[in-house]
Design a protein around this motif. Structure first.
Motif, PDB file in Angstrom:
ATOM      1  N   VAL A  91       6.179 -15.188  -0.233  1.00 22.09           N
ATOM      2  CA  VAL A  91       6.683 -13.973   0.412  1.00 22.09           C
ATOM      3  C   VAL A  91       6.951 -12.892  -0.631  1.00 22.09           C
ATOM      4  CG1 VAL A  91       8.678 -13.008   1.613  1.00 22.09           C
ATOM      5  CG2 VAL A  91       7.614 -15.108   2.457  1.00 22.09           C
ATOM      6  N   LEU A  92       7.603 -13.259  -1.740  1.00 18.25           N
ATOM      7  CA  LEU A  92       7.883 -12.275  -2.789  1.00 18.25           C
ATOM      8  C   LEU A  92       6.590 -11.738  -3.392  1.00 18.25           C
ATOM      9  CD1 LEU A  92      10.876 -14.013  -4.639  1.00 18.25           C
ATOM     10  CD2 LEU A  92      10.975 -12.114  -3.004  1.00 18.25           C
ATOM     11  N   ALA A  93       5.598 -12.606  -3.548  1.00 13.52           N
ATOM     12  CA  ALA A  93       4.304 -12.154  -4.084  1.00 13.52           C
ATOM     13  C   ALA A  93       3.620 -11.203  -3.113  1.00 13.52           C
ATOM     14  CB  ALA A  93       3.416 -13.358  -4.373  1.00 13.52           C
ATOM     15  N   ASP A  94       3.663 -11.509  -1.814  1.00 18.90           N
ATOM     16  CA  ASP A  94       3.040 -10.641  -0.809  1.00 18.90           C
ATOM     17  C   ASP A  94       3.709  -9.277  -0.768  1.00 18.90           C
ATOM     18  OD1 ASP A  94       1.306 -12.651  -0.152  1.00 18.90           O
ATOM     19  OD2 ASP A  94       2.372 -13.287   1.663  1.00 18.90           O
ATOM     20  N   ILE A  95       5.046  -9.255  -0.819  1.00 22.02           N
ATOM     21  CA  ILE A  95       5.763  -7.974  -0.818  1.00 22.02           C
ATOM     22  C   ILE A  95       5.426  -7.182  -2.077  1.00 22.02           C
ATOM     23  CG2 ILE A  95       8.062  -6.914  -0.923  1.00 22.02           C
ATOM     24  CD1 ILE A  95       9.083  -9.255   0.777  1.00 22.02           C
ATOM     25  N   SER A  96       5.332  -7.860  -3.210  1.00 24.57           N
ATOM     26  CA  SER A  96       5.007  -7.175  -4.470  1.00 24.57           C
ATOM     27  C   SER A  96       3.600  -6.586  -4.428  1.00 24.57           C
ATOM     28  CB  SER A  96       5.121  -8.171  -5.639  1.00 24.57           C
ATOM     29  OG  SER A  96       6.427  -8.683  -5.733  1.00 24.57           O
ATOM     30  N   ARG A  97       2.648  -7.311  -3.859  1.00 26.88           N
ATOM     31  CA  ARG A  97       1.282  -6.780  -3.751  1.00 26.88           C
ATOM     32  C   ARG A  97       1.256  -5.545  -2.861  1.00 26.88           C
ATOM     33  NH1 ARG A  97       0.255 -12.301  -2.882  1.00 26.88           N
ATOM     34  NH2 ARG A  97      -0.525 -13.334  -4.772  1.00 26.88           N
ATOM     35  N   GLU A  98       1.987  -5.600  -1.765  1.00 29.57           N
ATOM     36  CA  GLU A  98       2.026  -4.461  -0.848  1.00 29.57           C
ATOM     37  C   GLU A  98       2.648  -3.245  -1.530  1.00 29.57           C
ATOM     38  OE1 GLU A  98       1.474  -2.105   2.380  1.00 29.57           O
ATOM     39  OE2 GLU A  98       0.629  -4.094   1.958  1.00 29.57           O
ATOM     40  N   LEU A  99       3.701  -3.449  -2.304  1.00 28.97           N
ATOM     41  CA  LEU A  99       4.308  -2.335  -3.041  1.00 28.97           C
ATOM     42  C   LEU A  99       3.328  -1.764  -4.055  1.00 28.97           C
ATOM     43  CD1 LEU A  99       7.923  -3.719  -3.700  1.00 28.97           C
ATOM     44  CD2 LEU A  99       7.338  -1.660  -2.405  1.00 28.97           C
ATOM     45  N   ASP A 100       2.624  -2.636  -4.747  1.00 30.78           N
ATOM     46  CA  ASP A 100       1.628  -2.182  -5.716  1.00 30.78           C
ATOM     47  C   ASP A 100       0.588  -1.287  -5.052  1.00 30.78           C
ATOM     48  OD1 ASP A 100       2.209  -2.853  -8.283  1.00 30.78           O
ATOM     49  OD2 ASP A 100       0.682  -4.404  -8.484  1.00 30.78           O
ATOM     50  N   GLY A 112      16.686  -4.352  -6.428  1.00 27.28           N
ATOM     51  CA  GLY A 112      16.756  -2.900  -6.575  1.00 27.28           C
ATOM     52  C   GLY A 112      15.485  -2.299  -7.142  1.00 27.28           C
ATOM     53  N   SER A 113      14.813  -3.018  -8.053  1.00 20.55           N
ATOM     54  CA  SER A 113      13.579  -2.504  -8.659  1.00 20.55           C
ATOM     55  C   SER A 113      12.434  -2.450  -7.658  1.00 20.55           C
ATOM     56  CB  SER A 113      13.169  -3.377  -9.848  1.00 20.55           C
ATOM     57  OG  SER A 113      14.114  -3.281 -10.879  1.00 20.55           O
ATOM     58  N   ALA A 114      12.605  -3.098  -6.518  1.00 24.57           N
ATOM     59  CA  ALA A 114      11.607  -3.014  -5.446  1.00 24.57           C
ATOM     60  C   ALA A 114      11.983  -1.943  -4.427  1.00 24.57           C
ATOM     61  CB  ALA A 114      11.487  -4.362  -4.746  1.00 24.57           C
ATOM     62  N   GLY A 115      13.069  -1.216  -4.699  1.00 27.41           N
ATOM     63  CA  GLY A 115      13.488  -0.153  -3.798  1.00 27.41           C
ATOM     64  C   GLY A 115      14.307  -0.623  -2.616  1.00 27.41           C
ATOM     65  N   PHE A 116      14.755  -1.853  -2.648  1.00 28.54           N
ATOM     66  CA  PHE A 116      15.540  -2.393  -1.535  1.00 28.54           C
ATOM     67  C   PHE A 116      17.006  -2.513  -1.931  1.00 28.54           C
ATOM     68  CE2 PHE A 116      11.337  -4.400  -0.797  1.00 28.54           C
ATOM     69  CZ  PHE A 116      11.093  -3.960   0.498  1.00 28.54           C
ATOM     70  N   ASP A 117      17.904  -2.062  -1.052  1.00 30.15           N
ATOM     71  CA  ASP A 117      19.285  -2.489  -1.214  1.00 30.15           C
ATOM     72  C   ASP A 117      19.407  -3.877  -0.597  1.00 30.15           C
ATOM     73  OD1 ASP A 117      20.560  -2.376   1.645  1.00 30.15           O
ATOM     74  OD2 ASP A 117      19.503  -0.463   1.459  1.00 30.15           O
ATOM     75  N   GLY A 118      20.480  -4.582  -0.936  1.00 26.74           N
ATOM     76  CA  GLY A 118      20.599  -5.976  -0.511  1.00 26.74           C
ATOM     77  C   GLY A 118      20.561  -6.153   0.992  1.00 26.74           C
ATOM     78  N   THR A 119      21.244  -5.274   1.714  1.00 30.38           N
ATOM     79  CA  THR A 119      21.315  -5.408   3.173  1.00 30.38           C
ATOM     80  C   THR A 119      19.951  -5.210   3.818  1.00 30.38           C
ATOM     81  OG1 THR A 119      23.605  -4.611   3.133  1.00 30.38           O
ATOM     82  CG2 THR A 119      22.466  -4.558   5.251  1.00 30.38           C
ATOM     83  N   ALA A 120      19.217  -4.188   3.347  1.00 28.74           N
ATOM     84  CA  ALA A 120      17.891  -3.917   3.913  1.00 28.74           C
ATOM     85  C   ALA A 120      16.919  -5.059   3.620  1.00 28.74           C
ATOM     86  CB  ALA A 120      17.351  -2.606   3.349  1.00 28.74           C
ATOM     87  N   PHE A 121      16.997  -5.599   2.393  1.00 26.95           N
ATOM     88  CA  PHE A 121      16.076  -6.680   2.036  1.00 26.95           C
ATOM     89  C   PHE A 121      16.402  -7.949   2.813  1.00 26.95           C
ATOM     90  CE2 PHE A 121      14.228  -9.731  -1.183  1.00 26.95           C
ATOM     91  CZ  PHE A 121      12.910  -9.386  -0.894  1.00 26.95           C
ATOM     92  N   LYS A 122      17.682  -8.207   3.005  1.00 30.81           N
ATOM     93  CA  LYS A 122      18.080  -9.350   3.827  1.00 30.81           C
ATOM     94  C   LYS A 122      17.516  -9.220   5.237  1.00 30.81           C
ATOM     95  CE  LYS A 122      22.206 -11.456   5.910  1.00 30.81           C
ATOM     96  NZ  LYS A 122      23.691 -11.407   6.000  1.00 30.81           N
ATOM     97  N   GLY A 123      17.607  -7.998   5.794  1.00 26.12           N
ATOM     98  CA  GLY A 123      17.076  -7.772   7.134  1.00 26.12           C
ATOM     99  C   GLY A 123      15.575  -7.961   7.205  1.00 26.12           C
ATOM    100  N   LEU A 124      14.856  -7.498   6.162  1.00 26.70           N
ATOM    101  CA  LEU A 124      13.401  -7.656   6.126  1.00 26.70           C
ATOM    102  C   LEU A 124      13.018  -9.134   6.077  1.00 26.70           C
ATOM    103  CD1 LEU A 124      10.510  -6.458   5.726  1.00 26.70           C
ATOM    104  CD2 LEU A 124      10.962  -6.574   3.259  1.00 26.70           C
ATOM    105  N   LEU A 125      13.665  -9.888   5.215  1.00 23.45           N
ATOM    106  CA  LEU A 125      13.340 -11.314   5.094  1.00 23.45           C
ATOM    107  C   LEU A 125      13.598 -12.052   6.401  1.00 23.45           C
ATOM    108  CD1 LEU A 125      14.757 -12.163   1.535  1.00 23.45           C
ATOM    109  CD2 LEU A 125      12.365 -11.849   2.187  1.00 23.45           C
ATOM    110  N   ALA A 126      14.662 -11.662   7.097  1.00 19.50           N
ATOM    111  CA  ALA A 126      15.009 -12.357   8.348  1.00 19.50           C
ATOM    112  C   ALA A 126      14.057 -11.985   9.476  1.00 19.50           C
ATOM    113  CB  ALA A 126      16.449 -12.046   8.729  1.00 19.50           C
ATOM    114  N   SER A 127      13.776 -10.688   9.624  1.00 17.07           N
ATOM    115  CA  SER A 127      13.006 -10.225  10.782  1.00 17.07           C
ATOM    116  C   SER A 127      11.509 -10.478  10.651  1.00 17.07           C
ATOM    117  CB  SER A 127      13.246  -8.721  10.986  1.00 17.07           C
ATOM    118  OG  SER A 127      12.820  -7.991   9.847  1.00 17.07           O
ATOM    119  N   LYS A 128      10.992 -10.372   9.437  1.00 16.07           N
ATOM    120  CA  LYS A 128       9.547 -10.476   9.255  1.00 16.07           C
ATOM    121  C   LYS A 128       9.101 -11.855   8.778  1.00 16.07           C
ATOM    122  CE  LYS A 128       5.610  -8.003   7.218  1.00 16.07           C
ATOM    123  NZ  LYS A 128       5.190  -6.852   6.388  1.00 16.07           N
ATOM    124  N   PHE A 129       9.972 -12.531   8.020  1.00 14.53           N
ATOM    125  CA  PHE A 129       9.536 -13.782   7.385  1.00 14.53           C
ATOM    126  C   PHE A 129      10.374 -14.995   7.780  1.00 14.53           C
ATOM    127  CE2 PHE A 129       8.435 -10.270   4.480  1.00 14.53           C
ATOM    128  CZ  PHE A 129       7.063 -10.438   4.418  1.00 14.53           C
TER     129      PHE A 129
END
Length: 880
Positions: free
Chosen positions: A692-701, A644-661
């Motif tokens: 993957v989590l580090a890359d997403i965090s850098r992009e958010l930053d 949630g602190s990354a702005g993702f709800d669980g369903t959206a984040f699950k979809g991102l991890l599956a489709s992109k990574f």
């Protein structure tokens, strides 16, 4: 090792580094299991290790003899004696031996325990008389552990008793190991000793080394043997003429096809050669096993520590229904966690049991529930006793561990529940932890582990004394005594019946094909229950089970017995590593975190005070103590990643991890996803996820640093996900039309009648979720669900048939932002039972009229006597 020491002594750091790397490679690749050359210093050894590194793990050519190690416990051997003993056993090797082994020698009780804990290659232990207790090394945690948790095995021992005591301790830590005892005197007396049940065989001195060698081979081979899988392989090699209804058997319809040969080439020939719809030719029948399936199930029962074990081939959803239908009769009351798997709810509909929902504690901030507190269950049982309905309480049904990793103190729960209802049946849904037998931590909180511990406890003189003291102080269980809720209740050892069933999704945590399941039974009343179990098994099991699935259940048992300890330990280690790296990473932890023990288990249920696996000062013993005492603990392999602190709800984040990574997972909540480590994961998997989590965090930053408007929208999104979460609705009640005594204190209800009422469309109406009509119906108490309504996430029914829908439930549904809700279609609205159908004739319309106690009543379409029943009375004559 000698070469390593010599290189260090002569300051040859280049050789020291090279040899160190060789040792590391040999251990990591397992090359030492396949050839002794891995330990040679020359080029031959180097080549052995490098060849192993280059091998693909799909390679079928590497079928060398499996390797294991034997722990030899003996008195202070010199290095020369160790070498001599090892060589003597090596000389006994024969070409026909199925395995190869090496010995590991230790001189003390403590080092033997350490070896059993640390050395996953061990498959057998040989204990020779006359060894010392204490190690020459300092091991304060181990010593405290032995004093606190193994005092019964280790306290006030004479040196002559060390061998039998060590066998008991090893069995508690690793029950799968074969233990042999070599004694120099009184071998006959030791052989008849009560505690020698922990010892596979006893030898007199070393008068027959070959017998010891053969015993080692036979012991491991009994675990290695897979009777069904072996027979299926033999069947596939035979020329078979098939005139039964399975065209794919032998593969001719596939490999001779002009259009689907790619199907055959993809799967290979063996899967078709090993298919049949026949139960002859040694294939055996799953429904009535008399041959290799029967033997395979008996082996599995021994391996998993239960009296009986049955293979399920329709998933644990079906295994759950079998277990429920075996025990529960129409009108029986079942205490059940509302958040359990939907198969349990449907099972109760089928058998006509009346659910009495016990609520788990909420974790509202994550939109999930925890586990059901012991005090809640005790109060419910005491209320039933006060109302004279305790005899109808047939089963307690709980999930252990829960989807999100909450593990019960099973032994404590069972003990206190049995004190109130000594013949109640427990069904523990252990879908996520088929491996628990092979982890010393998980085993003590498993259903079968608790059975073993309680039987031993209640048979002891010390428990009888403890119970006598308890009875003297508290007398009989009085439901009016409020102090009982905070008292550790003890059952009468002469009255208690241990009746425990556990279902496991073998495919979820062991190497088994999808839908493979075990039903484990530990029931003191099995003789009177077996017939009803068979009927339930026949009712739900396919007459055409998949043969490969049965074989994989057989093989999963073999792997669990021979390397489950190592693999489960590795899965736990990977989970702990992931938790540490994510929560301590300066960038990742800005946006993501993994929920700790303190976040998932409230302090009132953590008597130990353990807050995090990686808190300062926490050792393995700290965690073990917590698992011994706390009401609930957190399974480290169930990893709730808060997003949630990354702005993702669980369903959206699950979809991102599956489709992109290409990262797959299967559960989400409003602001989290659930990750799970299992025996399939590697360190590379963990490294990839962290990257993957580090890359997403850098992009958010980067994104938030350059765009102020984006930052404001992001903050609002985070607030909505973390702060503005909807309250979780508890179960309200069943409508009075579906309760035998609407004025009763307990809220059990008839779910079967409204379920089947909904089969007739004339009994139901649809009302839009956001309409004024639903608000009016809710206020009047006439909004009654006709269906199970199960949103994913969170994945539990927020409505069940016959439930009165409350304002809180409607508000929760209106705030849901999930796409998948079983039992609800937005276009048509909520399906409710029409208010006019909720009058006095509802039971007549659905399953009969309600009558006073003592007369015949109709429950779930069955007429039966509602007179008080004997606890062991399982079946009565019924008429439709």
């Amino acid at each position: 090792m000698s070469g390593l020491k010599e290189a260090l002594a002569r300051s040859d750091y280049s050789s020291f580094s090279r040899i160190t790397n060789r040792i590391a490679k040999a251990i990591i690749t397992g090359s030492y299991r396949r050839s002794a050359n891995a330990w040679k210093l020359g080029e031959e050894g180097e080549k052995e290790v490098n060849d192993r590194l280059l091998k693909d793990y799909f390679d079928t050519g590497d079928l060398t003899k499996p390797y294991f190690e034997v722990l030899l416990v003996t008195d202070d051997p010199t290095p020369e004696q160790v070498r001599q003993g090892r060589n003597e056993l090596r000389q006994l090797r024969r070409p026909e031996d199925p395995f190869v082994y090496e010995t590991v020698t230790v001189p003390s009780f403590e080092e033997a325990v350490l070896a059993a804990v640390m050395n996953a290659d061990l498959q057998a232990v040989i204990i020779k008389d006359n060894f010392r207790f204490k190690s020459q090394f300092d091991a304060p945690l181990l010593r405290t552990y032995l004093e606190q948790h193994m005092s019964q095995e280790c306290g006030s021992l004479e040196p002559k008793d060390y061998g039998v005591a060590l066998a008991r301790v090893i069995r508690k830590i690793r029950p799968e190991l074969d233990v042999y005892l070599i004694v120099d005197s009184s071998v006959e007396k030791v052989a008849s000793h009560l505690d020698s049940k922990n010892i596979r065989r006893i030898f007199y001195g070393i008068e027959d080394l070959m017998e010891i060698h053969l015993a080692l081979m036979e012991g491991v081979n009994q675990r290695y043997d897979t009777p069904y899988f072996n027979n299926l392989k033999n069947y596939a090699r035979r020329p078979i003429g098939t005139f039964h209804a399975l065209p794919v058997a032998r593969g001719k319809s596939v490999f001779n096809s002009h259009w689907i040969r790619d199907f055959g080439h993809f799967y290979g020939a063996n899967i078709f050669l090993a298919e049949s719809s026949a139960t002859t030719g040694g294939l055996d029948s799953l429904l009535e096993p008399t041959g290799n399936i029967k033997v395979a199930q008996e082996k599995a029962a021994r391996a998993f520590g239960c009296q009986h074990l049955f293979f399920g081939t329709n998933g644990t959803s079906t295994s759950n229904k079998i277990a429920v239908q075996t025990i529960v009769r129409p009108g029986d009351i079942v205490l059940v966690d509302r958040n359990c798997h939907k198969s349990h709810h449907y099972g109760l509909v089928i058998c006509g049991g009346q659910p009495l929902y016990v609520e788990a504690y909420p974790l509202t901030q994550y939109s999930m529930y925890g586990a059901v507190p012991l005090k809640t269950i005790k109060k419910t049982l005491l209320d039933l006793k006060a109302e004279g309905k305790l005899d109808r309480a047939r089963m307690l049904l709980l999930t252990n561990c829960t989807f999100d990793g909450h593990i019960y103190n099973v032994q404590r729960f069972m003990e206190e529940v049995l004190a109130i209802k000594p013949d109640i049946v427990f069904l523990w849904d252990e879908a996520w932890s088929a491996y628990s037998r092979f982890s010393h931590f998980h085993r003590m909180r498993s259903a079968m582990g608790a059975c073993e511990a309680l039987r031993e406890r209640y048979a002891s003189d010390s428990y009888r004394a403890e119970y006598a003291e308890f009875k003297k102080k508290h007398g009989k269980i009085d439901p009016k005594n409020a102090n009982l809720l905070d008292t550790h209740l003890l059952p009468d050892p002469d009255a208690v019946k241990i009746r425990v069933y556990a279902t496991t999704s073998t495919h979820k945590s062991l190497s088994c094909f999808r839908q493979g399941s075990y039903i484990m039974v530990n029931d003191d009343c099995w003789e009177s229950t077996e017939a009803s179990f068979k009927e339930a098994f026949f009712a739900h099991t396919s007459t055409s089970p998949n043969l490969q699935l049965i074989a994989s259940l057989d093989v999963a048992r073999r792997q669990a017995e021979l390397e489950g300890y190592e693999l489960v330990g590795r899965a736990i280690e990977l989970a702990l590593t992931l938790r540490r790296e994510v929560n301590r990473h300066p960038l990742i932890s800005k946006y993501f975190s993994i929920a700790t023990n303190a976040q998932m288990v409230p302090a009132e249920y953590r008597a130990s005070g353990l807050e995090d696996f990686h808190a300062e000062g926490v050792s393995w013993k700290t965690i073990y103590d917590a698992w011994t005492t706390d009401e609930f603990v957190l399974d480290p392999t169930r990893i709730t990643l808060l997003c949630g602190s990354a702005g993702f709800d669980g369903t959206a984040f699950k979809g991102l991890l599956a489709s992109k990574f290409d990262i797959q997972l299967n559960k989400t909540s409003r602001n989290s996803i659930l990750l799970q480590t299992n025996i399939n994961n590697t360190r590379s998997d963990i490294a990839y996820l962290i990257k993957v989590l580090a890359d997403i965090s850098r992009e958010l930053d980067r994104k938030l640093a350059r765009d102020y408007d984006e930052k404001a929208a992001f903050d609002a999104r985070v607030k909505s996900l973390i702060t503005d979460v909807p309250d979780l609705p508890n179960f309200s009640r069943f409508h009075d039309a579906f309760r035998e005594n609407p004025r009763g204190k307990t809220n059990e209800g008839d779910m079967r009648t409204p379920f089947f009422l909904a089969y007739d469309a004339e009994n139901c109406t649809h009302v839009k979720l956001n309409s004024k009509e639903i608000d009016d119906l809710v206020r009047s108490g006439q909004a009654v669900s006709a269906k199970f309504v199960i949103p994913y996430p969170p994945g539990f029914p927020i409505m069940v048939p016959g439930q009165v829908i409350t304002k809180e439930t409607i508000e929760f549904m209106r705030k849901l932002d999930v796409k998948e809700i079983h039992g609800y279609h937005a276009a048509s609205g909520l399906e409710l039972i029409k208010p006019e159908k909720l009058g006095t004739n509802v039971r007549k319309n659905g399953s009969g009229s309600r009558r006073k106690n003592g007369s015949a009543s109709r429950r779930g379409g069955l007429v039966h006597s509602s007179r008080k029943r004997s606890p062991n009375h399982h079946r009565r004559k019924v008429t439709v």
